[in-house]
Design an enzyme around this catalytic site. Structure first.
Site, PDB file in Angstrom:
ATOM      1  N   ARG A 197       0.865  -1.177   0.000  1.00 28.27           N
ATOM      2  CA  ARG A 197       0.000   0.000   0.000  1.00 28.27           C
ATOM      3  C   ARG A 197       0.901   1.226   0.000  1.00 28.27           C
ATOM      4  O   ARG A 197       1.556   1.517   1.001  1.00 28.27           O
ATOM      5  CB  ARG A 197      -0.884  -0.059   1.255  1.00 28.27           C
ATOM      6  CG  ARG A 197      -1.933   1.005   1.320  1.00 28.27           C
ATOM      7  CD  ARG A 197      -1.936   1.801   2.620  1.00 28.27           C
ATOM      8  NE  ARG A 197      -2.087   1.073   3.853  1.00 28.27           N
ATOM      9  CZ  ARG A 197      -1.554   1.506   4.997  1.00 28.27           C
ATOM     10  NH1 ARG A 197      -0.848   2.618   5.043  1.00 28.27           N
ATOM     11  NH2 ARG A 197      -1.723   0.825   6.107  1.00 28.27           N
ATOM     12  N   TYR A 206       4.731   6.201  10.781  1.00 27.57           N
ATOM     13  CA  TYR A 206       5.003   4.805  11.154  1.00 27.57           C
ATOM     14  C   TYR A 206       5.851   4.041  10.134  1.00 27.57           C
ATOM     15  O   TYR A 206       6.347   2.971  10.431  1.00 27.57           O
ATOM     16  CB  TYR A 206       3.693   4.049  11.434  1.00 27.57           C
ATOM     17  CG  TYR A 206       2.648   4.080  10.333  1.00 27.57           C
ATOM     18  CD1 TYR A 206       2.735   3.228   9.229  1.00 27.57           C
ATOM     19  CD2 TYR A 206       1.542   4.931  10.410  1.00 27.57           C
ATOM     20  CE1 TYR A 206       1.766   3.242   8.242  1.00 27.57           C
ATOM     21  CE2 TYR A 206       0.571   4.948   9.419  1.00 27.57           C
ATOM     22  CZ  TYR A 206       0.687   4.105   8.342  1.00 27.57           C
ATOM     23  OH  TYR A 206      -0.283   4.111   7.365  1.00 27.57           O
ATOM     24  N   HIS A 226      -3.431   4.301   4.981  1.00 26.63           N
ATOM     25  CA  HIS A 226      -4.533   3.341   5.139  1.00 26.63           C
ATOM     26  C   HIS A 226      -5.826   3.974   4.629  1.00 26.63           C
ATOM     27  O   HIS A 226      -6.549   3.397   3.829  1.00 26.63           O
ATOM     28  CB  HIS A 226      -4.676   2.951   6.612  1.00 26.63           C
ATOM     29  CG  HIS A 226      -5.966   2.273   6.950  1.00 26.63           C
ATOM     30  ND1 HIS A 226      -6.276   1.007   6.510  1.00 26.63           N
ATOM     31  CD2 HIS A 226      -7.034   2.692   7.664  1.00 26.63           C
ATOM     32  CE1 HIS A 226      -7.482   0.674   6.945  1.00 26.63           C
ATOM     33  NE2 HIS A 226      -7.958   1.683   7.639  1.00 26.63           N
TER      34      HIS A 226
END
Lengths: 389, 337
Positions: A266, A279, A270
């Protein structure tokens, strides 16, 4: 092995041990087990797959822009997962049934879902957009993994009906931690349900890396349930298509469920609500950019002398046209009538709800010169929006 | 008309539903060869085969979630949850999927799923086997929640639940499974609709509302109160979503007094909902505040304490005295009328 996340030990998202038919540089790799399943894919069809992938990436970009402009509330980008979605969805038959999460907008595109219907949920006008029976795709599940059980039950129904339709359940790496997914694997194996479990391992469950979810390859789990599995390069549209065709063939011929782990990435957040720079390790995105699924198929076409400037601009023009159609469709979605909040809670009359509806209708009607349908009420809302006075 | 136990009536109702519509399938743990731990599905697998009466793996979310997929495919699944306290692993599929899919799909997908739950205490069982979780489901939009109290209702209501295009949580009072009663097995359109309450004992002084296992207890209360010159009207609620408030309202306008009893804990329970709604609708007719006689706000206790926990004849009579303004455990002799 690639160690990106020391605290969880081995990072399992690398492209080691995966089935690959097209390398990152676009060269074709032979695989005797998988090649026969895509032998029929002509250059013309490869161009079609390339076009699909470019279009869904453009849809994704446009929807992200619509979110940034405040026209929709949220968007879950599929950037980077085009091959996983297009390769699998283009392997399906019309009478197969799709059960997905919220990220499979590329699959929805392949099922022919209308853009207005695609945008309704994100625009906040309806709980879902389309009639599942018209497109062979259930409305997306937001609760992680719930849809895998639905796919299993529907598949069981197909089997009992004596038809050779199959179902496919899309879910992510994070979902494999859920009880529902594990129960779905148990039920599917026990009843030999014609279902394909298609896990898009995109390396991240919001901010949690796949290493936190799984200490081994995700595809290693399925054999323990009695379900054969494949671990494939999810950025390789041909490998995805071959694996999905194999799994569907098993399902149709009474072989039962199959598990596919499509290893992909990805490239965006998200959803439009999170910030991956908080992150994601530095450099990881660049590493995966080199494995971009669209660039790869373009290189393959180029190697065959089929990737021309004319093709690129024709496809880009189509993608732009689709994007503007999507935008227009999104902006055309009207605010629903307040009383429709009561619609479709039950299939049959329910006295408690009918009382609430009639009381609310009377309340709306009490605004003297305003319409009972509450349009004036919503106007009043927008007038005072953001005002403290 | 024949005499049947409630268990037998449910079994016959399920058999008729299976025979009437080949899209009806039963699913659950141990329901096949064993016939269910309470034998409610006794011999049904032998009669209809393992594809119609499905022994499932031991996984409640799996049972309910698979039923959702079958329902999308056009089936009418009837799920058995073995015991009340085991429903929680399936809770998410029930409240987030079964309850909402019709709404979510704007009426395109129907969820004609019946979830049978043997519920309530009084059989001396171990933990997780005596609970009353009905309020969770009555609180959830999109679910119908019903409870039968006698063999006739068990027979008709299970068939109505299965025939309904909406999902139905069907709560069976397990301590009444072996209670016998007359059952007209051919009762059709003349049977009370699924959402309708019934006055099972007419009276003029106090309305007692009960459902499931406590209807029998409420009838005992009416008999005992009659000896004392008090005419108690007993209403079997039958449906908890929707609640047939018209029937309760008509009764309270007549009696002016309301007692509600259930085994579930008091806070946020059906009694609270009924007391509040009836107070809104009948405030001018009420002679006293509605009273609740319920299980306590504790986990269901060990078997040797369940007599203390469960509403019984005397506790309900005490509440009847309270709404009548007669001496009772809370006011003592001072409030004697």
């Amino acid at each position: 092995m690639h160690k990106a996340h020391d605290e969880y030990g081995v990072h399992l998202g690398s492209l080691e041990d995966v089935v690959q038919l097209v390398r990152s540089d676009g060269t074709r790799v032979n695989n005797p087990g998988f090649d026969p399943w895509v032998d029929d894919v002509s250059t013309e069809q490869l161009i079609g797959l390339y076009e699909d992938m470019v279009v869904v990436r453009r849809i994704d970009t446009e929807a992200t822009a619509l979110q940034r402009q405040g026209e929709i509330g949220l968007w879950p980008p599929l950037l980077g997962q085009e091959a996983a979605q297009i390769g699998s969805a283009r392997a399906l038959r019309r009478d197969d049934f799709v059960f997905s999460s919220y990220r499979e907008n590329g699959v929805a595109y392949c099922r022919g879902i209308d853009f207005t219907d695609l945008m309704r949920v994100w625009r906040g006008s309806a709980a879902s957009g389309w009639n599942p029976y018209e497109v062979g795709m259930a409305t997306p599940a937001v609760i992680i993994g719930a849809q895998t059980l639905h796919a299993t039950g529907y598949a069981l129904g197909c089997k009992h009906d004596g038809v050779d339709s199959a179902t496919i359940a899309y879910f992510g790496d994070g979902a494999t931690s859920q009880g529902d997914v594990n129960e779905a694997l148990v039920f599917a194996a026990s009843f030999s349900a014609p279902v394909v479990f298609f896990c898009q391992n995109n390396q991240w469950a919001i901010s949690e890396p796949v290493g936190l979810q799984s200490q081994r390859h995700i595809s290693d789990r399925a054999p323990g349930f009695g379900i054969p599995s494949m671990r494939i390069d999810g950025n390789d549209v041909l490998a995805v298509m071959a694996a999905t065709r194999i799994a569907l063939d098993r399902a149709r011929s009474g072989g039962g469920p199959t598990f596919i782990e499509a290893v992909t990435y990805r490239m965006g957040p998200h959803t439009t609500s999170d910030d991956p720079t908080r992150y994601r390790p530095a450099g990881e995105l660049d590493e995966w950019r080199a494995k971009d699924p669209i660039a790869r198929i373009a290189s393959l076409l180029d190697a065959r002398g089929a990737f021309t400037e004319e093709l690129r601009s024709r496809v880009d023009e189509k993608a732009d046209a689709v994007a503007s159609e999507l935008r227009a469709a999104c902006l055309s979605i009207p605010k629903p009538d307040p009383l429709t909040v009561f619609d479709h809670v039950f299939a049959e009359p329910h006295s408690g709800l009918e009382r609430q509806k009639s009381q609310y209708a009377a309340y709306l009607a009490s605004f003297g010169d305003n319409d009972a349908d509450g349009t004036a009420d919503s106007d009043a809302d927008s007038d005072t929006d953001g005002s403290e006075s | 008309m024949s005499q049947m136990t409630m268990a037998g009536a449910l079994n016959d109702g399920l058999r008729r539903s299976l025979a009437r519509d080949d899209k009806v399938v039963l699913m659950g743990e141990d329901i096949g060869k064993l016939g269910g731990v309470f034998r409610i599905t006794d011999k049904l697998q032998a009669e209809f085969g393992p594809r119609r009466v499905i022994d499932t793996p031991l996984a409640e979310a799996g049972i309910i979630g698979t039923a959702v997929g079958l329902a999308i495919r056009g089936y009418r699944p009837v799920c058995e949850i073995q015991f009340d306290g085991f429903i929680y692993p399936g809770f998410d599929q029930i409240v987030a999927q079964v309850a909402k899919l019709h709404y979510r799909t704007r009426g395109n997908v129907r969820m004609p799923i019946t979830i049978r739950v043997p519920f309530g205490g009084g059989i001396g069982a171990v933990e997780h086997h005596s609970e009353s979780p009905e309020a969770y489901f009555a609180h959830t939009a999109g679910l119908r929640v019903v409870s039968c109290s006698n063999p006739q209702d068990a027979h008709t209501m299970i068939q109505q639940a299965i025939a309904s295009d909406d999902p139905v949580l069907f709560f069976e009072p397990k301590r009444r499974y072996w209670q016998k009663g007359d059952v007209d097995t051919e009762l059709g359109a003349e049977a009370a609709p699924l959402g309708q309450a019934r006055v099972v004992q007419p009276g003029t002084d106090v309305t007692v509302v009960a459902y499931g296992p406590l209807v029998r207890t409420a009838l005992d209360v009416a008999a005992a109160a009659a000896d004392d010159g008090v005419a108690v009207e007993v209403i079997d609620l039958r449906s908890l979503s929707p609640v047939d408030f018209a029937t309760v309202e008509a009764s309270v306008r007549k009696t002016g007094r309301l007692v509600i009893t259930h085994e579930a804990a008091q806070s946020g329970g059906m009694g609270a909902e009924i007391a509040a709604s009836i107070t809104e609708r009948c405030f001018d007719w009420l002679e006293a505040a509605p009273a609740r006689v319920t299980g306590f706000d504790t986990p269901y206790p060990p078997a040797s304490l369940e007599e203390a926990f469960l509403p019984d004849l005397d506790r309900i009579l005490d509440a009847v005295d309270r709404v009548l303004g007669r001496r009772n455990s809370l006011t003592g002799w001072k409030a004697t009328a």
